[in-house]
Design a protein around this motif. Structure first.
Motif, PDB file in Angstrom:
ATOM      1  N   TYR A 121       0.307 -14.454   3.970  1.00 40.56           N
ATOM      2  CA  TYR A 121       0.100 -14.134   2.552  1.00 40.56           C
ATOM      3  C   TYR A 121      -0.896 -12.993   2.379  1.00 40.56           C
ATOM      4  CZ  TYR A 121      -1.173 -14.725  -2.358  1.00 40.56           C
ATOM      5  OH  TYR A 121      -1.411 -14.493  -3.683  1.00 40.56           O
ATOM      6  N   VAL A 122      -1.998 -13.032   3.123  1.00 36.14           N
ATOM      7  CA  VAL A 122      -3.027 -12.003   2.989  1.00 36.14           C
ATOM      8  C   VAL A 122      -2.520 -10.653   3.478  1.00 36.14           C
ATOM      9  CG1 VAL A 122      -5.288 -11.269   3.846  1.00 36.14           C
ATOM     10  CG2 VAL A 122      -4.951 -13.618   3.097  1.00 36.14           C
ATOM     11  N   LEU A 123      -1.690 -10.641   4.514  1.00 35.57           N
ATOM     12  CA  LEU A 123      -1.176  -9.379   5.062  1.00 35.57           C
ATOM     13  C   LEU A 123      -0.026  -8.809   4.247  1.00 35.57           C
ATOM     14  CD1 LEU A 123      -1.227 -10.122   8.901  1.00 35.57           C
ATOM     15  CD2 LEU A 123      -2.776  -8.648   7.609  1.00 35.57           C
ATOM     16  N   SER A 124       0.552  -9.600   3.354  1.00 39.08           N
ATOM     17  CA  SER A 124       1.639  -9.094   2.518  1.00 39.08           C
ATOM     18  C   SER A 124       1.082  -8.314   1.338  1.00 39.08           C
ATOM     19  CB  SER A 124       2.504 -10.257   2.021  1.00 39.08           C
ATOM     20  OG  SER A 124       1.752 -11.108   1.173  1.00 39.08           O
ATOM     21  N   LEU A 125       1.930  -7.469   0.751  1.00 39.09           N
ATOM     22  CA  LEU A 125       1.516  -6.611  -0.352  1.00 39.09           C
ATOM     23  C   LEU A 125       2.393  -6.838  -1.570  1.00 39.09           C
ATOM     24  CD1 LEU A 125       0.853  -3.204   1.443  1.00 39.09           C
ATOM     25  CD2 LEU A 125      -0.843  -4.674   0.371  1.00 39.09           C
ATOM     26  N   SER A 126       1.779  -6.717  -2.726  1.00 44.92           N
ATOM     27  CA  SER A 126       2.512  -6.787  -3.983  1.00 44.92           C
ATOM     28  C   SER A 126       3.243  -5.477  -4.221  1.00 44.92           C
ATOM     29  CB  SER A 126       1.552  -7.070  -5.137  1.00 44.92           C
ATOM     30  OG  SER A 126       2.196  -6.913  -6.383  1.00 44.92           O
ATOM     31  N   MET A 127       4.424  -5.584  -4.833  1.00 39.22           N
ATOM     32  CA  MET A 127       5.207  -4.392  -5.154  1.00 39.22           C
ATOM     33  C   MET A 127       4.837  -3.821  -6.519  1.00 39.22           C
ATOM     34  SD  MET A 127       7.111  -3.853  -2.500  1.00 39.22           S
ATOM     35  CE  MET A 127       5.584  -4.292  -1.649  1.00 39.22           C
ATOM     36  N   ASN A 128       3.762  -4.341  -7.093  1.00 35.70           N
ATOM     37  CA  ASN A 128       3.268  -3.866  -8.388  1.00 35.70           C
ATOM     38  C   ASN A 128       1.841  -3.352  -8.213  1.00 35.70           C
ATOM     39  OD1 ASN A 128       3.025  -3.363 -11.165  1.00 35.70           O
ATOM     40  ND2 ASN A 128       2.275  -5.438 -11.557  1.00 35.70           N
ATOM     41  N   PRO A 129       1.673  -2.114  -7.722  1.00 34.39           N
ATOM     42  CA  PRO A 129       0.327  -1.606  -7.461  1.00 34.39           C
ATOM     43  C   PRO A 129      -0.422  -1.311  -8.756  1.00 34.39           C
ATOM     44  CG  PRO A 129       1.918   0.143  -7.184  1.00 34.39           C
ATOM     45  CD  PRO A 129       2.709  -1.120  -7.434  1.00 34.39           C
TER      46      PRO A 129
ATOM     47  N   SER B 177       8.949  -0.704  -3.539  1.00 35.45           N
ATOM     48  CA  SER B 177      10.070  -1.638  -3.398  1.00 35.45           C
ATOM     49  C   SER B 177      11.215  -1.050  -2.597  1.00 35.45           C
ATOM     50  CB  SER B 177      10.575  -2.065  -4.780  1.00 35.45           C
ATOM     51  OG  SER B 177       9.534  -2.630  -5.549  1.00 35.45           O
ATOM     52  N   GLY B 178      11.195   0.237  -2.355  1.00 35.46           N
ATOM     53  CA  GLY B 178      12.315   0.902  -1.686  1.00 35.46           C
ATOM     54  C   GLY B 178      12.386   0.678  -0.193  1.00 35.46           C
ATOM     55  N   SER B 179      11.358   0.096   0.419  1.00 38.39           N
ATOM     56  CA  SER B 179      11.350  -0.113   1.867  1.00 38.39           C
ATOM     57  C   SER B 179      10.681  -1.436   2.192  1.00 38.39           C
ATOM     58  CB  SER B 179      10.628   1.039   2.578  1.00 38.39           C
ATOM     59  OG  SER B 179      10.513   0.785   3.965  1.00 38.39           O
ATOM     60  N   LEU B 180      11.258  -2.164   3.151  1.00 40.06           N
ATOM     61  CA  LEU B 180      10.656  -3.423   3.586  1.00 40.06           C
ATOM     62  C   LEU B 180       9.338  -3.195   4.312  1.00 40.06           C
ATOM     63  CD1 LEU B 180      13.813  -5.305   4.913  1.00 40.06           C
ATOM     64  CD2 LEU B 180      12.614  -5.693   2.758  1.00 40.06           C
ATOM     65  N   LEU B 181       9.172  -2.013   4.894  1.00 44.03           N
ATOM     66  CA  LEU B 181       7.935  -1.710   5.620  1.00 44.03           C
ATOM     67  C   LEU B 181       6.732  -1.645   4.688  1.00 44.03           C
ATOM     68  CD1 LEU B 181       9.217   1.046   8.077  1.00 44.03           C
ATOM     69  CD2 LEU B 181       8.871  -1.377   8.539  1.00 44.03           C
ATOM     70  N   ASN B 182       6.988  -1.400   3.404  1.00 45.09           N
ATOM     71  CA  ASN B 182       5.888  -1.303   2.447  1.00 45.09           C
ATOM     72  C   ASN B 182       5.392  -2.664   1.964  1.00 45.09           C
ATOM     73  OD1 ASN B 182       6.088   1.497   2.554  1.00 45.09           O
ATOM     74  ND2 ASN B 182       7.538   1.566   0.859  1.00 45.09           N
ATOM     75  N   ARG B 183       5.966  -3.728   2.497  1.00 46.92           N
ATOM     76  CA  ARG B 183       5.618  -5.064   2.023  1.00 46.92           C
ATOM     77  C   ARG B 183       4.471  -5.708   2.802  1.00 46.92           C
ATOM     78  NH1 ARG B 183       9.428  -7.183  -1.495  1.00 46.92           N
ATOM     79  NH2 ARG B 183      11.255  -5.849  -1.776  1.00 46.92           N
ATOM     80  N   THR B 184       4.002  -5.053   3.861  1.00 48.05           N
ATOM     81  CA  THR B 184       2.875  -5.607   4.613  1.00 48.05           C
ATOM     82  C   THR B 184       1.816  -4.534   4.818  1.00 48.05           C
ATOM     83  OG1 THR B 184       3.680  -5.040   6.833  1.00 48.05           O
ATOM     84  CG2 THR B 184       4.494  -7.083   5.850  1.00 48.05           C
TER      85      THR B 184
ATOM     86  N   ILE C  72      -5.596   0.214   0.480  1.00 48.85           N
ATOM     87  CA  ILE C  72      -5.056  -1.113   0.773  1.00 48.85           C
ATOM     88  C   ILE C  72      -6.224  -2.104   0.804  1.00 48.85           C
ATOM     89  CG2 ILE C  72      -3.736  -2.510   2.391  1.00 48.85           C
ATOM     90  CD1 ILE C  72      -2.176  -0.228   1.059  1.00 48.85           C
ATOM     91  N   PRO C  73      -6.234  -3.091  -0.086  1.00 46.65           N
ATOM     92  CA  PRO C  73      -7.371  -4.030  -0.137  1.00 46.65           C
ATOM     93  C   PRO C  73      -7.386  -4.968   1.070  1.00 46.65           C
ATOM     94  CG  PRO C  73      -5.632  -4.734  -1.618  1.00 46.65           C
ATOM     95  CD  PRO C  73      -5.199  -3.407  -1.086  1.00 46.65           C
ATOM     96  N   LEU C  74      -8.557  -5.476   1.413  1.00 45.35           N
ATOM     97  CA  LEU C  74      -8.690  -6.378   2.554  1.00 45.35           C
ATOM     98  C   LEU C  74      -8.260  -7.801   2.204  1.00 45.35           C
ATOM     99  CD1 LEU C  74     -12.105  -5.196   4.054  1.00 45.35           C
ATOM    100  CD2 LEU C  74      -9.798  -4.690   4.893  1.00 45.35           C
ATOM    101  N   THR C  75      -8.649  -8.263   1.049  1.00 51.95           N
ATOM    102  CA  THR C  75      -8.380  -9.660   0.690  1.00 51.95           C
ATOM    103  C   THR C  75      -7.260  -9.808  -0.332  1.00 51.95           C
ATOM    104  OG1 THR C  75     -10.158  -9.538  -0.955  1.00 51.95           O
ATOM    105  CG2 THR C  75     -10.721 -10.373   1.241  1.00 51.95           C
TER     106      THR C  75
END
Length: 298
Positions: A70-78, A107-114, A141-144
């Protein structure tokens, strides 16, 4: 005299012989190793105890793994923050436009999700290419937390360039960065307008004039403004290295040489303007300051 008779041992019957069981070390060992019924029950209880004993560890490991994912994943709404070197004066588009474009790019790439696989440089370059009015993009990219921070710095607009039926905002380097019809708040554009009489085709992202020309025009406007002289129109005629500036409430315009020094030419105009005001007469067509240390008028 008389001999004692030997007592005879009683004979064993066949049944007694059959009932006697031979003793063997291995047999005894084998029998002693076999668990009894009570021992089997104790083993079952011990095995169950071991399994339940490790259950908290297994649950903790799964929870830790889920938290890490969960922590390593990223939101698609920056979170998009618009910035400039003058407190927001030069923000040309509405913030919603950049927000939508950033969401689509992530959202255009799966690589941008982590946080491990995201390519922030590629995203920044993509936004700058799509919006030429962007000068710099910084992605943090935030740490937490999971929501990336995108800071967008807009260019400093220098001129409005009118070519045919189109008009563009021009940056200091001479690039047309955005159409004026796409500007969110046109009233914030307190920059001079330059009309191209040569009607050269222009597109967003292209260089419409040299950076030296932009600098020359900006300096002329600044020098005149310092003397509280307003221009009503600035144009680039279909003549190389020539600039015409129409003075507000005056019947004439000034001819400048783009290849010369802006400060010196403005100084020549101010001197002859003072002379005309003292004589209470004015040129009816133009004042030409293109030649160094010479002024012509008509």
């Amino acid at each position: 005299m008389f001999k004692r008779k030997n007592k005879q041992e009683p004979r064993k019957s066949i049944s007694d012989k059959q009932s006697a069981k031979p003793y063997s070390y291995y047999t005894s060992r084998y029998r002693s190793d076999q668990p009894t019924g009570r021992q089997i029950e104790d083993l079952d209880e011990h095995s169950s105890y071991k399994w339940w004993h490790h259950l908290p560890t297994v649950v903790a490991f799964i929870a830790l793994l889920a938290s890490a994912v969960y922590v390593l994943s990223l939101s698609m709404n920056p979170k998009v923050v618009l910035m400039s070197d003058s407190g927001g004066q030069y923000l040309l588009r509405d913030a919603k436009v950049y927000q939508k474009a950033s969401n689509e790019k992530l959202s255009g790439s799966l690589l941008n999700r982590t946080k491990i696989t995201i390519d922030t440089n590629q995203i920044a370059e993509s936004l700058k290419k799509r919006f030429p009015e962007i000068d710099k993009v910084t992605i943090t990219i935030p740490l937490t937390s999971r929501r990336p921070l995108i800071e967008i710095v807009a260019i400093r607009p220098a001129l409005i360039f009118v070519s045919g039926n189109n008009s563009f905002v021009v940056a200091e380097d001479g690039r047309a960065v955005i159409k004026t019809t796409d500007v969110a708040k046109k009233s914030n554009l307190t920059i001079p307008t330059v009309i191209d009489r040569g009607s050269l085709p222009a597109e967003v992202g292209e260089t419409v004039m040299p950076s030296a020309t932009v600098k020359f025009i900006s300096e002329v406007v600044g020098q005149l403004k310092a003397k509280k002289i307003n221009q009503s129109e600035i144009e680039l005629p279909a003549i190389a290295n020539e600039l015409h500036v129409k003075i507000a409430n005056q019947p004439y315009y000034i001819k400048f040489n783009l290849a010369g020094q802006a400060r010196e030419q403005v100084g020549a105009y101010l001197a002859v303007r003072q002379k005309f005001e003292a004589e209470k007469r004015l040129p009816t067509e133009y004042i030409d300051v293109r030649v160094e240390e010479r002024v012509y008028y008509k």
